[in-house]
Design a protein around this motif. Structure first.
Motif, PDB file in Angstrom:
ATOM      1  N   GLN A 212       0.790  -1.250   0.066  1.00 13.75           N
ATOM      2  CA  GLN A 212       0.165  -0.035   0.043  1.00 13.75           C
ATOM      3  C   GLN A 212       0.821   1.054   0.006  1.00 13.75           C
ATOM      4  N   GLN A 213       1.944   1.207   0.718  1.00  7.19           N
ATOM      5  CA  GLN A 213       2.895   2.164   0.955  1.00  7.19           C
ATOM      6  C   GLN A 213       3.413   2.518  -0.519  1.00  7.19           C
ATOM      7  N   LEU A 214       3.912   1.467  -1.370  1.00  7.27           N
ATOM      8  CA  LEU A 214       4.562   1.437  -2.594  1.00  7.27           C
ATOM      9  C   LEU A 214       3.928   2.072  -3.336  1.00  7.27           C
ATOM     10  N   LYS A 215       2.337   1.796  -3.374  1.00  8.88           N
ATOM     11  CA  LYS A 215       1.451   2.262  -4.426  1.00  8.88           C
ATOM     12  C   LYS A 215       1.234   3.696  -4.274  1.00  8.88           C
ATOM     13  N   GLN A 216       1.284   4.273  -3.107  1.00 10.82           N
ATOM     14  CA  GLN A 216       0.985   5.478  -2.874  1.00 10.82           C
ATOM     15  C   GLN A 216       2.325   6.391  -3.536  1.00 10.82           C
ATOM     16  N   PHE A 218       3.957   5.231  -5.945  1.00 10.94           N
ATOM     17  CA  PHE A 218       4.010   4.990  -7.214  1.00 10.94           C
ATOM     18  C   PHE A 218       4.916   4.334  -8.075  1.00 10.94           C
ATOM     19  N   HIS A 219       5.607   3.423  -7.107  1.00  6.75           N
ATOM     20  CA  HIS A 219       6.499   2.245  -7.465  1.00  6.75           C
ATOM     21  C   HIS A 219       5.988   0.905  -7.016  1.00  6.75           C
ATOM     22  N   TYR A 220       4.877   0.626  -7.146  1.00  9.65           N
ATOM     23  CA  TYR A 220       4.140  -0.653  -6.692  1.00  9.65           C
ATOM     24  C   TYR A 220       4.418  -1.740  -7.613  1.00  9.65           C
ATOM     25  N   PRO A 221       4.703  -3.040  -7.638  1.00 13.19           N
ATOM     26  CA  PRO A 221       4.606  -3.479  -6.341  1.00 13.19           C
ATOM     27  C   PRO A 221       6.250  -3.916  -5.875  1.00 13.19           C
ATOM     28  N   CYS A 222       6.370  -4.833  -4.753  1.00 14.03           N
ATOM     29  CA  CYS A 222       7.772  -5.037  -4.202  1.00 14.03           C
ATOM     30  C   CYS A 222       8.335  -5.972  -5.074  1.00 14.03           C
ATOM     31  N   GLY A 223       8.116  -7.281  -4.583  1.00 15.42           N
ATOM     32  CA  GLY A 223       9.011  -8.304  -5.371  1.00 15.42           C
ATOM     33  C   GLY A 223      10.406  -8.743  -5.148  1.00 15.42           C
ATOM     34  N   ARG A 224      10.766  -8.051  -3.948  1.00 13.00           N
ATOM     35  CA  ARG A 224      12.319  -8.143  -3.985  1.00 13.00           C
ATOM     36  C   ARG A 224      12.411  -9.802  -3.378  1.00 13.00           C
ATOM     37  N   CYS A 225      11.628 -10.426  -2.659  1.00 18.45           N
ATOM     38  CA  CYS A 225      11.824 -11.921  -2.529  1.00 18.45           C
ATOM     39  C   CYS A 225      11.946 -12.891  -3.893  1.00 18.45           C
ATOM     40  N   ALA A 226      11.223 -12.347  -4.993  1.00 17.25           N
ATOM     41  CA  ALA A 226      11.367 -12.895  -6.077  1.00 17.25           C
ATOM     42  C   ALA A 226      12.765 -12.723  -6.866  1.00 17.25           C
ATOM     43  N   ALA A 227      12.989 -11.477  -6.678  1.00 16.31           N
ATOM     44  CA  ALA A 227      14.252 -11.003  -7.191  1.00 16.31           C
ATOM     45  C   ALA A 227      15.504 -11.449  -6.545  1.00 16.31           C
ATOM     46  N   ALA A 228      15.519 -11.820  -5.464  1.00 12.12           N
ATOM     47  CA  ALA A 228      16.533 -12.567  -4.823  1.00 12.12           C
ATOM     48  C   ALA A 228      16.686 -14.028  -4.856  1.00 12.12           C
ATOM     49  N   CYS A 229      15.829 -14.805  -5.322  1.00 11.42           N
ATOM     50  CA  CYS A 229      16.016 -15.943  -5.400  1.00 11.42           C
ATOM     51  C   CYS A 229      17.046 -16.590  -6.547  1.00 11.42           C
ATOM     52  N   PRO A 230      17.983 -17.465  -6.078  1.00 13.42           N
ATOM     53  CA  PRO A 230      19.070 -17.769  -7.001  1.00 13.42           C
ATOM     54  C   PRO A 230      18.609 -18.921  -7.908  1.00 13.42           C
ATOM     55  N   VAL A 231      17.595 -19.347  -7.760  1.00 11.36           N
ATOM     56  CA  VAL A 231      16.931 -20.704  -8.636  1.00 11.36           C
ATOM     57  C   VAL A 231      16.588 -19.979  -9.878  1.00 11.36           C
ATOM     58  N   GLY A 232      16.722 -20.784 -11.010  1.00 14.42           N
ATOM     59  CA  GLY A 232      16.313 -20.488 -12.388  1.00 14.42           C
ATOM     60  C   GLY A 232      17.241 -20.354 -13.591  1.00 14.42           C
ATOM     61  N   LEU A 233      17.048 -21.029 -14.620  1.00 13.79           N
ATOM     62  CA  LEU A 233      18.125 -20.696 -15.585  1.00 13.79           C
ATOM     63  C   LEU A 233      18.247 -19.634 -16.029  1.00 13.79           C
ATOM     64  N   ASP A 234      17.394 -18.568 -15.796  1.00 12.48           N
ATOM     65  CA  ASP A 234      17.671 -17.159 -16.414  1.00 12.48           C
ATOM     66  C   ASP A 234      18.755 -16.517 -15.380  1.00 12.48           C
ATOM     67  N   LYS A 235      19.006 -17.058 -14.134  1.00  7.22           N
ATOM     68  CA  LYS A 235      19.932 -16.611 -13.064  1.00  7.22           C
ATOM     69  C   LYS A 235      21.247 -16.973 -14.024  1.00  7.22           C
ATOM     70  N   LYS A 236      21.394 -18.212 -14.261  1.00 10.21           N
ATOM     71  CA  LYS A 236      22.455 -18.399 -15.203  1.00 10.21           C
ATOM     72  C   LYS A 236      23.028 -17.683 -16.399  1.00 10.21           C
ATOM     73  N   ARG A 237      21.826 -17.244 -16.946  1.00  9.27           N
ATOM     74  CA  ARG A 237      22.086 -16.377 -18.035  1.00  9.27           C
ATOM     75  C   ARG A 237      22.394 -15.156 -17.955  1.00  9.27           C
TER      76      ARG A 237
END
Length: 282
Positions: A212-216, A218-237
């Protein structure tokens, strides 16, 4: 009959891939009862008694954009994938209706305003659980769907239908590696985890308040937990860090309520993707 089901599924997959869908799977509604991960009121067959299958679609989120979060850069990406998923899921549901089946999509977020989630931080239908039942990935510590190709950096949408389709295989091995990077990355410390538990305990209200704070701002949403995850072939790339610490501050410094203020903060600490980088800007 089996060949007809397979041909219909092939048509759906081809249409989805042609519309830039990265992952697609089919979950029979009976899996909600067999696995019983959520209450019966959330099962598709109890909401739509004619439902036989749920088709789940996923689009990737680019590391070089989500790692700037919270920023307008990531906000624009989030909104873009949402629009595309609604468009694609409508087209596929429309195709199924024209073929003589019942089908509709369930929107990705499906809430009118973030304040509604602050009041009741849950959704009417879980795309994460649907994605798990459809074999796209497994559920991680942070309650997101973790996939082999993109980790949790995806957006999901579901199509409910009575079309008879071959089921996708659920993944047997857990994709989440329990490294706790998501827990450490959370700016609200909304996760607590006891070793051996399949997922962390999540303070959803605290998470919703931050959004709610981030939306107010103007830079909603958060997503930091998803950004931090090291799993995925995209991270290898892309590597562990798809953007520099300076680049993160640069992207955050434009377009939001605090535009022009970020880089003025001397010795500010950037914490993203599980790392801290202290930088001086003058």
């Amino acid at each position: 009959m089996a060949s007809e089901k397979a041909r219909l599924k092939e048509k759906i997959v081809r249409k989805a891939k042609a519309l830039d869908i990265n992952l697609i799977g089919v979950a029979p509604v009976k899996r909600w009862q067999e696995q019983h991960l959520n209450d019966e009121e959330f099962w598709p067959q109890n909401i739509w008694p004619w439902a036989k299958n749920v088709i789940v679609l996923a689009m990737q989120i680019f590391p070089g954009m989500i790692e700037t979060t919270p920023s307008v850069v990531y906000s624009e990406l989030y909104n873009t994938t949402n629009r595309l998923l609604d468009d694609v899921s409508y087209r596929i549901a429309n195709f199924l209706n024209e073929e003589g089946y019942r089908a509709h999509f369930f929107p990705r977020d499906c809430y009118g305003d973030i304040s509604a989630l602050v009041k009741r931080p849950e959704a009417a239908f879980s795309h994460v659980i649907a994605g798990y039942y459809a074999g796209l990935g497994t559920i991680g510590l942070n309650h997101t769907l973790i996939t082999k190709k993109y980790g949790p950096r995806i957006r999901l949408v579901s199509i409910i239908t009575d079309a008879e389709l071959p089921a996708s295989r659920m993944l047997k091995e857990d994709v989440c590696i329990r490294c706790q990077a998501c827990i450490r990355a959370c700016p609200m410390q909304a996760f607590t985890w006891k070793k051996g538990e399949p997922v962390a305990n999540m303070d959803k209200h605290k998470c919703a308040l931050y959004h709610q704070q981030l939306k107010q701002e103007f830079h909603y949403p958060c997503g930091r937990c998803a950004a931090a995850c090291p799993v995925g072939l995209d991270k290898k790339r892309y590597g562990a860090n798809a953007i520099s610490a300076e680049g993160i501050l640069h992207c955050r410094d434009f377009g939001a309520a605090d535009a022009g203020e970020i880089k003025k903060q001397k010795g500010s600490v950037v914490r993203i993707a599980g790392r801290a980088a202290k930088k001086n800007f003058g």
